[in-house]
Scaffold this active site. Structure first.
Site, PDB file in Angstrom:
ATOM      1  CG  HIS A  52     -40.821  58.464 174.090  1.00 32.22           C
ATOM      2  ND1 HIS A  52     -41.744  58.249 175.067  1.00 32.22           N
ATOM      3  CD2 HIS A  52     -41.096  57.569 173.098  1.00 32.22           C
ATOM      4  CE1 HIS A  52     -42.549  57.269 174.700  1.00 32.22           C
ATOM      5  NE2 HIS A  52     -42.181  56.830 173.501  1.00 32.22           N
ATOM      6  CD  GLU A  74     -54.983  31.020 140.591  1.00 33.47           C
ATOM      7  OE1 GLU A  74     -54.599  30.163 141.399  1.00 33.47           O
ATOM      8  OE2 GLU A  74     -56.061  30.926 139.968  1.00 33.47           O
ATOM      9  CG  HIS A  75     -52.602  30.793 136.769  1.00 36.46           C
ATOM     10  ND1 HIS A  75     -53.822  30.339 137.236  1.00 36.46           N
ATOM     11  CD2 HIS A  75     -51.657  30.172 137.503  1.00 36.46           C
ATOM     12  CE1 HIS A  75     -53.618  29.471 138.214  1.00 36.46           C
ATOM     13  NE2 HIS A  75     -52.323  29.355 138.403  1.00 36.46           N
ATOM     14  CG  HIS A 134     -58.781  24.065 138.512  1.00 34.77           C
ATOM     15  ND1 HIS A 134     -58.225  23.250 139.460  1.00 34.77           N
ATOM     16  CD2 HIS A 134     -57.757  24.542 137.782  1.00 34.77           C
ATOM     17  CE1 HIS A 134     -56.909  23.233 139.304  1.00 34.77           C
ATOM     18  NE2 HIS A 134     -56.598  24.003 138.287  1.00 34.77           N
ATOM     19  CD  GLN A 146     -55.979  27.547 135.526  1.00 37.88           C
ATOM     20  OE1 GLN A 146     -56.414  27.932 136.605  1.00 37.88           O
ATOM     21  NE2 GLN A 146     -55.010  26.651 135.439  1.00 37.88           N
ATOM     22  CG  ASP A 178     -51.556  24.200 137.893  1.00 38.42           C
ATOM     23  OD1 ASP A 178     -51.567  25.250 138.563  1.00 38.42           O
ATOM     24  OD2 ASP A 178     -52.476  23.882 137.111  1.00 38.42           O
TER      25      ASP A 178
END
Length: 456
Positions: free
Chosen positions: A421, A328-329, A263, A260, A362
Site C-alpha cells: 500500500h 411512525e407518526h 388499519h 390509525q 397518508d
C-alpha cells in the site's frame, strides 16, 4: 383505553407498558417462506404459477399471462371515477414536488492542494414495488413507491400485486400505476413475488431493490432475500402518537386515533397530554365516532389492546415519552408546535398543529407514507429518493496533494503491515514516469508482497 401516568411510572415505565414485544414469526410461516423462496429460485416461472394458483386461485396458461399490459393501465385510468382520477393526479404532483426537492445531488470540493473530492449519485436501474392486495386496494402506496423512484431517475419500475378473482387487479391500483410512471406490472403476490423479483425467472427479470409494505410472508421474504437484492425496510403495524395540550379539540384527537386504529387490530394509537381534563372528553368522542365507523370491530380491538392515554407533567415530558417510543407518526396538536419540534429526535413523520392530521401524510401532503415502525425511527428514515439512488466516491488527487499525503500513507501502511500500500504512493514520488511492472525491492527498500491481502 388504559390510563398511564409518567408521574407514577416514569418515562421508562410507561414505555414498557405500551411497548409491544418483538413479534415472533411462527415456525410454520418461516418454513413456508423459506420453501417458497427456494422453490421460486430453483424452478422459476413454474413455481410462480403454482403458488399463484394455490394462494390466489389464478393460473394463466403461461407466466406471460401474469403480465399487466400498458393498455390495461390506460384503460383503468379511464375507468376510475373522475374524482379518483383527479385525486391521484393531485397527490402524484405533490409527491413528485416534495421528492424532487429531496433528491441527492452529485458534488465536488477542492482542497488546498488542488485535489478534487466528491460524490457521484446514480439511480438504480430496476426496482420492484410491492403493493398489497386482498381486503383493500392501495393506490396511494403505488404513488408513494413509484413516484420517488421515477423522480430519482429509475428507468424500470416493476409493480407486483396479488391478483383477485380471475386475475383482476383493482382499477384504482392500475390507474395509480399509470399516473406514477410504472413501466411493468405482474399479477403475483406474496413471498413468491418477492423471490421472483430478487432472483428472476425466465419471464420476470430480477430487480436491484424491492420496496413496499406487505403481510408477514412478504416481510419475511424480504429479509430472506436481502443481500442478494436491496430492500427498503420491514414494516410492522401502523402507529400514531398524539401530543395534545388543554386547548386541543377532543373530537379531532379521537378521529386521528381512530384513523390509525382502523388499519389493523395490531395498530397502536396513543394520546399523551399534560391536561387530565382532556381525557374524558376524548374518551366520549372516541365512543361516539367508533360507533359509526364501518371498521369499528378492528379499531375497537386495536384501541383495547394497544391504545392508551398517557399523562405527563408538562409538554417537554410528553416529547420525552414520544422520543422513547420513536413512533411512525407523531402529531403535535398543541398551541405552539414549533416550540416542541427541536426536542423531537425520533419519529417517522411529524405533523405540526391541529390542521395537519396524519391522514394528509397518508395521501396527499407529499412526504412519503412508507415509514419506519415499531421504534425503528431511532435509526431509520421514511422511503424517499435516497432509496432509489446509490453513491460513488470520486477522488482526483493532484501531485502536491499526493506528496503531502505520502508520509501519512506510509505510516498507516506500515502499521497495518501492508507495505505494498505504501509503495503504491511512494513509487509516484520516486519514479513519477516509471513503466516497470513490479516494485524492485532493492531500489525501493520494500519487498513486493507475495500475496494480495487486506483491503486492496
Amino acid at each position: 383505553m388504559r390510563l398511564l401516568d409518567t408521574r407514577a411510572l416514569g418515562v421508562e415505565g410507561v414505555a414498557r407498558a405500551v411497548d409491544r414485544p418483538p413479534a415472533g414469526v411462527p415456525a410454520e410461516v418461516a418454513q413456508s417462506v423459506e420453501a417458497i423462496v427456494a422453490d421460486v429460485r430453483a424452478r422459476g416461472d413454474a413455481a410462480v404459477l403454482d403458488y399463484t394458483e394455490r394462494f390466489d386461485a389464478f393460473r394463466p396458461a403461461t407466466a406471460a399471462g401474469l403480465a399487466i399490459a400498458q393498455a390495461e393501465l390506460e384503460a383503468a385510468e379511464r375507468e376510475v371515477e373522475p374524482a379518483v382520477r383527479a385525486a391521484l393526479a393531485y397527490a402524484a404532483e405533490r409527491i413528485e414536488r416534495y421528492h424532487a426537492a429531496a433528491l441527492p445531488k452529485s458534488w465536488r470540493i477542492t482542497d488546498e492542494h488542488g485535489s478534487v473530492l466528491g460524490q457521484e449519485v446514480r439511480p438504480l436501474d430496476r426496482v420492484g414495488i410491492y403493493i398489497p392486495g386482498g381486503r383493500a386496494a392501495y393506490p396511494s402506496t403505488v404513488l408513494m413507491t413509484a413516484v420517488p423512484a421515477r423522480v430519482a431517475g429509475v428507468r424500470e419500475i416493476v409493480l407486483v400485486t396479488p391478483p383477485g378473482a380471475g386475475g383482476r387487479v383493482p382499477p384504482a391500483v392500475l390507474a395509480a400505476a399509470r399516473v406514477a410512471g410504472v413501466t411493468e406490472g405482474w399479477r403475483v403476490g406474496g413471498a413468491q413475488a418477492v423471490a421472483a423479483l430478487a432472483y428472476g425467472t425466465d419471464t420476470i427479470r430480477r430487480v436491484d431493490k424491492i420496496v413496499g409494505p406487505g403481510n408477514v410472508y412478504v416481510a419475511l421474504a424480504k429479509t430472506r432475500v436481502f443481500g442478494d437484492v436491496g430492500i427498503d425496510m420491514v414494516a410492522g403495524p401502523s402507529e400514531v402518537v398524539v401530543i395534545a395540550d388543554r386547548g386541543a379539540e377532543p373530537a379531532w384527537i379521537a378521529a386521528d386515533l381512530l384513523a390509525q386504529a382502523e388499519h389493523d387490530p395490531m395498530a397502536r394509537a396513543l394520546l399523551i397530554t399534560d391536561a387530565p381534563e382532556l381525557l374524558p372528553r376524548v374518551e366520549a368522542a372516541l365512543a361516539a365516532q367508533l360507533d359509526r365507523l364501518p371498521r369499528r370491530a378492528i379499531a375497537g380491538e386495536a384501541l383495547a389492546a394497544h391504545g392508551a392515554f398517557i399523562l405527563v407533567a408538562d409538554l417537554e415530558g410528553a416529547v420525552d415519552v414520544a422520543n422513547r417510543l420513536a413512533p411512525e407518526h407523531l402529531e403535535l396538536m398543541v398551541a405552539v408546535p414549533a416550540a416542541l419540534l427541536p426536542r423531537v429526535r425520533h419519529a417517522g413523520a411529524i405533523f405540526l398543529g391541529a390542521h395537519s392530521p396524519e391522514v394528509v401524510g397518508d395521501y396527499v401532503a407529499g412526504p412519503n407514507h412508507v415509514l419506519p415502525t415499531a421504534g425503528t425511527a431511532r435509526f431509520a428514515s421514511p422511503l424517499g429518493t435516497e432509496d432509489f439512488v446509490k453513491r460513488s466516491s470520486v477522488i482526483e488527487y493532484s501531485p502536491s496533494g499526493l506528496a503531502a499525503a505520502r508520509p501519512h500513507l506510509g505510516a498507516l501502511a506500515r502499521t497495518e503491515g501492508l507495505d505494498g500500500h505504501g509503495y503504491a504512493a511512494e513509487l509516484r514520488a520516486t519514479e513519477p514516469r516509471a513503466s516497470q511492472g513490479g516494485p524492485p525491492a532493492e531500489r525501493s527498500g520494500h519487498a513486493a508482497p507475495a500475496t494480495k491481502e487486506g483491503r486492496g
